[in-house]
Design an enzyme around this catalytic site. Sequence first.
Site, PDB file in Angstrom:
ATOM      1  CG  HIS A 170      -2.128  -0.908   0.980  1.00 40.01           C
ATOM      2  ND1 HIS A 170      -3.379  -0.644   1.505  1.00 40.01           N
ATOM      3  CD2 HIS A 170      -2.264  -2.067   0.289  1.00 40.01           C
ATOM      4  CE1 HIS A 170      -4.220  -1.599   1.152  1.00 40.01           C
ATOM      5  NE2 HIS A 170      -3.555  -2.479   0.422  1.00 40.01           N
TER       6      HIS A 170
ATOM      7  CG  HIS B 294      -5.057 -11.590  -2.402  1.00 37.43           C
ATOM      8  ND1 HIS B 294      -6.257 -11.274  -3.003  1.00 37.43           N
ATOM      9  CD2 HIS B 294      -4.569 -10.421  -1.923  1.00 37.43           C
ATOM     10  CE1 HIS B 294      -6.470  -9.968  -2.891  1.00 37.43           C
ATOM     11  NE2 HIS B 294      -5.450  -9.440  -2.242  1.00 37.43           N
TER      12      HIS B 294
END
Length: 739
Positions: free
Chosen positions: A114, A277
């Site tokens: 992020h 993920h």
Amino acid sequence: MPEDRPIEDSPPIGEAQTDAPAGGCPAGFGRIKPPVAGGSNRDWWPNQLNLKILQKNPDVINPLDEDFDYRSAVQNLDVDALRADIVEVMHTSQDWWPADFGHYGPLFIRMAWHAAGTYRVSDGRGGAGAGMQRFAPLNSWPDNASLDKARRLLWPVKKKYGKNLSWADLIVYAGNVALEDMGFRTAGFAFGREDRWEPEEDVYWGPEQEWLDDKRYTGERDLENPLAAVQMGLIYVNPEGPNGNPDPQASAIDIRETFGRMAMNDVETAALIVGGHTFGKTHGNGDASLVGPEPEAAPLEEVGLGWRNPQGTGVGKDAITSGLEVTWTHTPTKWDNSFLEILYGNEWELTKSPAGANQWKPKDNGWANSVPLAHEDGKTHPSMLTSDLALRVDPIYEQITRRWLDHPEELAEEFAKAWFKLLHRDMGPVTRYLGPEVPKDTWLWQDNIPAGNDLSDDEVAKLKELIADSGLTVSQLVSTAWKAASTFRSSDLRGGANGGRIRLQPQLGWEANEPDELAQVVRKYEEIQKASGINVSFADLVVLGGNVGVEKAAKAAGFDVTVPFTPGRGDATQEETDVDSFAYLEPKADGFRNYLGKGSDLPAEFKLIDRANLLGLSAPEMTTLVGGLRVLDVNHGGTKHGVLTDKPGALTTDFFVNLLDMSTAWKPSPADDGTYIGTDRATGSPKWTGTRVDLVFASNSQLRALAEVYAEDDSKEKFVKDFVAAWTKVMDADRFDVA
């Protein structure tokens, strides 16, 4: 990116959640006015030019010693010891924020992702390069919920290594170490990111005034430029689907658009999603509407943390970050291919998280009791996000990921390359990479440039003589050097004259570069290069030619100057140039040459400030360059707008003198094309024409104050000196190979 859906029902941006009565102001809560008298100038005149972005990160706010050089200091870092300290943190769970599955690695991956993932290729802004995740608005974006805890977990490490390790480097290096500690082999890592000490005020994050609002689309689904996220406060896409609509195919469209805008192709996009993920979980085990305000709106006693959760323990199994409650794999702290095995090993049905968010579970109780719980004994079924299923339903992503299902070694290779690109996209060329883990491999996206050659003083003198006698005009010499050097972006350190790409596609064909005339100048420089018998790069020749033009212009104004020149630029080849990627550097406007392309979404003077900002110029430097380039007659298309002199080609202060002359009256042109006509106030006869960029130096009070300095009778020599300094700064902006 293991946690990427924001908390719903957040308050408007900058407003704390509080039970304060209307009109009341409990200490430390609510929307209170800062201790200043009245509103700011911006409140009174919201469309005023913001020149403060041209004075970013001033030395006065930097607490480090004036002679401190981070790029030198970080090379003394004991990287092995640093790695060991980060690993120890990852394996030492803290009661105040317990580690999922006993390992903070997935949290650190999300933090690094992020931080770097705000990068956007259109203007080079965003990215991890300055540690901006520490500051507003990024530290309080809904999509960054709980990353305040990740950074706080790393504080003992930052404290230990002090100024020799920036937050900017630590945030992304921790993610890299996390991947490796969980069994993945990365492509390497480069240190060298320097911290800044204030938020970036020059980044446009979107028009919305509330978190998760969406006013950035027009038409069917046309995302406003330069934005690269679908909603305010998100990094990329809404993992529930567009605006929360759980449609995997529609999600794939958003994924391709947003990842493309941060310079990732389909393979890189799929690799980042699958790889990210593979680890960790999301958090949504409760009512997301009860979560407290973000760090910037939280009360003082939260000491910089935010999103306090009053439900249960508020942490661990009760944690709420995104409102989604998803664990993807049965090995959430280990690198393997289980994400794809599970994605393709089940059919999926829509369900809701405990917080009410849309997510997916296997049909018919598939893979039941195969996924561990993060904070207690027992197991559950895997879950997926709408954005995960997009990889399966989109035909292009499906083709890519199905192959990886059978060839996991290819996934590992592509994820390693994409992850490295994600973390380093805004660092500039490889000459800026520092540390023992810098990879030997290079990639096209790095805009690599071969090393150049040094030149002796005699060789420089001979080349200058050849250029001066070439028949190229001052305007051609100066404008060509400017076209080459002014592509530089301080945001992601791309562009500039080094590499000599002004002679290559796509730059050779840019409308802003006047391709026909540029081609003639390029041929002339190639003739000089060949005839000289000197091993000089085309890039050096172009900059040296610009300097010759400036020296000629200064002499015509009565001043003998030598413009500083540092040889050593290299020449890239067409094969070393990513045409599609370089297309983003094409100027849509260049106020320094009075160029405004078609379809501009802002007035020309705002475009000028933005370009000056990307060039790293101060307001005085911008002012001198505009005034000087006008009298040097380098306007796009040869227009005379703003050429307020009867001696074009001489480096005089005439632009400022005549612009501020009250005997001239200005009025908009009847052509209604953004130009103005200056007439003699007494006779009405036309004298000059100008653009919005020209007149703003007389209209805007701050810019007028600067223009007045150079219009004064005793400023002629100062102006030449200041112009040469600003010119040299632009010419050398990309010279990371020299001190």
